[in-house]
Design a protein around this motif. Structure first.
Motif, PDB file in Angstrom:
ATOM      1  N   MET A  80       8.760  -6.742  -8.872  1.00  0.00           N
ATOM      2  CA  MET A  80       7.868  -7.514  -8.001  1.00  0.00           C
ATOM      3  C   MET A  80       8.632  -8.656  -7.325  1.00  0.00           C
ATOM      4  O   MET A  80       8.416  -8.944  -6.144  1.00  0.00           O
ATOM      5  CB  MET A  80       6.668  -8.049  -8.792  1.00  0.00           C
ATOM      6  CG  MET A  80       5.748  -6.967  -9.325  1.00  0.00           C
ATOM      7  SD  MET A  80       5.204  -5.739  -8.110  1.00  0.00           S
ATOM      8  CE  MET A  80       3.968  -6.659  -7.232  1.00  0.00           C
ATOM      9  N   HIS A  81       9.535  -9.285  -8.071  1.00  0.00           N
ATOM     10  CA  HIS A  81      10.350 -10.367  -7.488  1.00  0.00           C
ATOM     11  C   HIS A  81      11.247  -9.810  -6.380  1.00  0.00           C
ATOM     12  O   HIS A  81      11.370 -10.402  -5.301  1.00  0.00           O
ATOM     13  CB  HIS A  81      11.191 -11.032  -8.578  1.00  0.00           C
ATOM     14  CG  HIS A  81      12.068 -12.121  -8.071  1.00  0.00           C
ATOM     15  ND1 HIS A  81      11.573 -13.255  -7.457  1.00  0.00           N
ATOM     16  CD2 HIS A  81      13.421 -12.263  -8.058  1.00  0.00           C
ATOM     17  CE1 HIS A  81      12.582 -14.038  -7.102  1.00  0.00           C
ATOM     18  NE2 HIS A  81      13.718 -13.453  -7.455  1.00  0.00           N
ATOM     19  N   LEU A  83      10.689  -7.193  -4.536  1.00  0.00           N
ATOM     20  CA  LEU A  83       9.850  -6.872  -3.372  1.00  0.00           C
ATOM     21  C   LEU A  83       9.601  -8.120  -2.525  1.00  0.00           C
ATOM     22  O   LEU A  83       9.634  -8.066  -1.294  1.00  0.00           O
ATOM     23  CB  LEU A  83       8.506  -6.279  -3.812  1.00  0.00           C
ATOM     24  CG  LEU A  83       8.521  -4.845  -4.334  1.00  0.00           C
ATOM     25  CD1 LEU A  83       7.126  -4.436  -4.776  1.00  0.00           C
ATOM     26  CD2 LEU A  83       9.041  -3.874  -3.297  1.00  0.00           C
ATOM     27  N   LYS A  84       9.364  -9.242  -3.202  1.00  0.00           N
ATOM     28  CA  LYS A  84       9.144 -10.505  -2.474  1.00  0.00           C
ATOM     29  C   LYS A  84      10.412 -10.876  -1.697  1.00  0.00           C
ATOM     30  O   LYS A  84      10.339 -11.273  -0.536  1.00  0.00           O
ATOM     31  CB  LYS A  84       8.795 -11.634  -3.441  1.00  0.00           C
ATOM     32  CG  LYS A  84       7.456 -11.508  -4.104  1.00  0.00           C
ATOM     33  CD  LYS A  84       6.470 -12.488  -3.534  1.00  0.00           C
ATOM     34  CE  LYS A  84       5.175 -12.567  -4.293  1.00  0.00           C
ATOM     35  NZ  LYS A  84       4.486 -11.333  -4.518  1.00  0.00           N
ATOM     36  N   ASN A  87      10.881  -8.878   1.380  1.00  0.00           N
ATOM     37  CA  ASN A  87       9.767  -9.022   2.327  1.00  0.00           C
ATOM     38  C   ASN A  87       8.944  -7.739   2.458  1.00  0.00           C
ATOM     39  O   ASN A  87       8.491  -7.395   3.551  1.00  0.00           O
ATOM     40  CB  ASN A  87      10.250  -9.480   3.706  1.00  0.00           C
ATOM     41  CG  ASN A  87      10.756 -10.897   3.675  1.00  0.00           C
ATOM     42  OD1 ASN A  87      10.202 -11.739   2.974  1.00  0.00           O
ATOM     43  ND2 ASN A  87      11.832 -11.151   4.399  1.00  0.00           N
ATOM     44  N   VAL A  88       8.753  -7.044   1.359  1.00  0.00           N
ATOM     45  CA  VAL A  88       7.903  -5.852   1.334  1.00  0.00           C
ATOM     46  C   VAL A  88       6.515  -6.317   0.900  1.00  0.00           C
ATOM     47  O   VAL A  88       6.342  -6.810  -0.209  1.00  0.00           O
ATOM     48  CB  VAL A  88       8.437  -4.790   0.353  1.00  0.00           C
ATOM     49  CG1 VAL A  88       7.486  -3.609   0.269  1.00  0.00           C
ATOM     50  CG2 VAL A  88       9.822  -4.338   0.784  1.00  0.00           C
ATOM     51  N   GLU A  89       5.543  -6.175   1.784  1.00  0.00           N
ATOM     52  CA  GLU A  89       4.204  -6.686   1.495  1.00  0.00           C
ATOM     53  C   GLU A  89       3.239  -5.554   1.187  1.00  0.00           C
ATOM     54  O   GLU A  89       2.256  -5.336   1.903  1.00  0.00           O
ATOM     55  CB  GLU A  89       3.703  -7.526   2.671  1.00  0.00           C
ATOM     56  CG  GLU A  89       4.511  -8.795   2.858  1.00  0.00           C
ATOM     57  CD  GLU A  89       3.954  -9.684   3.958  1.00  0.00           C
ATOM     58  OE1 GLU A  89       2.836  -9.411   4.447  1.00  0.00           O
ATOM     59  OE2 GLU A  89       4.656 -10.628   4.324  1.00  0.00           O
ATOM     60  N   LEU A  90       3.513  -4.823   0.122  1.00  0.00           N
ATOM     61  CA  LEU A  90       2.604  -3.779  -0.346  1.00  0.00           C
ATOM     62  C   LEU A  90       1.873  -4.312  -1.567  1.00  0.00           C
ATOM     63  O   LEU A  90       2.485  -4.930  -2.442  1.00  0.00           O
ATOM     64  CB  LEU A  90       3.378  -2.514  -0.726  1.00  0.00           C
ATOM     65  CG  LEU A  90       4.074  -1.769   0.411  1.00  0.00           C
ATOM     66  CD1 LEU A  90       4.880  -0.612  -0.142  1.00  0.00           C
ATOM     67  CD2 LEU A  90       3.052  -1.263   1.413  1.00  0.00           C
ATOM     68  N   ASP A  91       0.570  -4.063  -1.634  1.00  0.00           N
ATOM     69  CA  ASP A  91      -0.171  -4.546  -2.794  1.00  0.00           C
ATOM     70  C   ASP A  91      -0.017  -3.584  -3.970  1.00  0.00           C
ATOM     71  O   ASP A  91       0.524  -2.490  -3.831  1.00  0.00           O
ATOM     72  CB  ASP A  91      -1.642  -4.798  -2.454  1.00  0.00           C
ATOM     73  CG  ASP A  91      -2.372  -3.545  -1.997  1.00  0.00           C
ATOM     74  OD1 ASP A  91      -1.763  -2.462  -2.014  1.00  0.00           O
ATOM     75  OD2 ASP A  91      -3.552  -3.669  -1.628  1.00  0.00           O
ATOM     76  N   ARG A  92      -0.497  -4.020  -5.120  1.00  0.00           N
ATOM     77  CA  ARG A  92      -0.306  -3.246  -6.345  1.00  0.00           C
ATOM     78  C   ARG A  92      -1.009  -1.899  -6.293  1.00  0.00           C
ATOM     79  O   ARG A  92      -0.526  -0.916  -6.851  1.00  0.00           O
ATOM     80  CB  ARG A  92      -0.793  -4.060  -7.542  1.00  0.00           C
ATOM     81  CG  ARG A  92       0.167  -5.177  -7.892  1.00  0.00           C
ATOM     82  CD  ARG A  92      -0.460  -6.202  -8.817  1.00  0.00           C
ATOM     83  NE  ARG A  92       0.476  -7.268  -9.111  1.00  0.00           N
ATOM     84  CZ  ARG A  92       0.733  -8.289  -8.293  1.00  0.00           C
ATOM     85  NH1 ARG A  92       0.121  -8.376  -7.131  1.00  0.00           N
ATOM     86  NH2 ARG A  92       1.614  -9.207  -8.628  1.00  0.00           N
TER      87      ARG A  92
END
Length: 121
Positions: A80-81, A83-84, A87-92
């Motif tokens: 998750m870190h 992804l941040k 800059n990947v903005e996919l939700d769980r």
């Protein structure tokens, strides 16, 4: 004012409650007073559990993402870190669906995450 006899109204209301509690155990579906209590509890539970379901689903998504991330050698929190950082903005919800339905695409995401974590370290 005219006198109002309540028999039909009460009968209809009682039938409605007894219909609602049809699958309940014991007298909770047969006797009006017990059925009314049972109905009130059932409605309260369904209201509360509709909200609880949101948390249940999020926990399921986290478990699925974590399992798929570990297959690629990254923990859930690192994933998750990363992804941040990428800059990947996919939700769980979407990530969990990707992990289940399209493992190859999830693997590509995991590679991106690993690259970002290597750069950040």
């Amino acid at each position: 004012m005219a006198r109002v006899k309540r028999g039909v109204t009460a009968h209809r209301r009682h039938k409605k409650v007894l219909q609602f509690t049809k699958g309940h155990r014991g007298t909770k579906h047969a006797l009006y007073r017990r059925a009314h209590e049972s109905m009130l509890h059932a409605l309260a539970y369904s209201y509360a559990h509709r909200r609880e379901r949101k948390g249940d689903m999020r926990r399921l998504w986290v478990v699925r993402i974590g399992a798929a991330a570990r297959e690629h050698g990254v923990s859930y929190s690192q994933f998750m870190h990363g992804l941040k950082l990428a800059n990947v903005e996919l939700d769980r919800k979407v990530l969990a669906d990707l992990a289940m339905a399209d493992p190859d695409a999830f693997g590509q995401l995991a590679e991106q995450v690993k690259a970002q974590l290597a750069v950040a370290a």
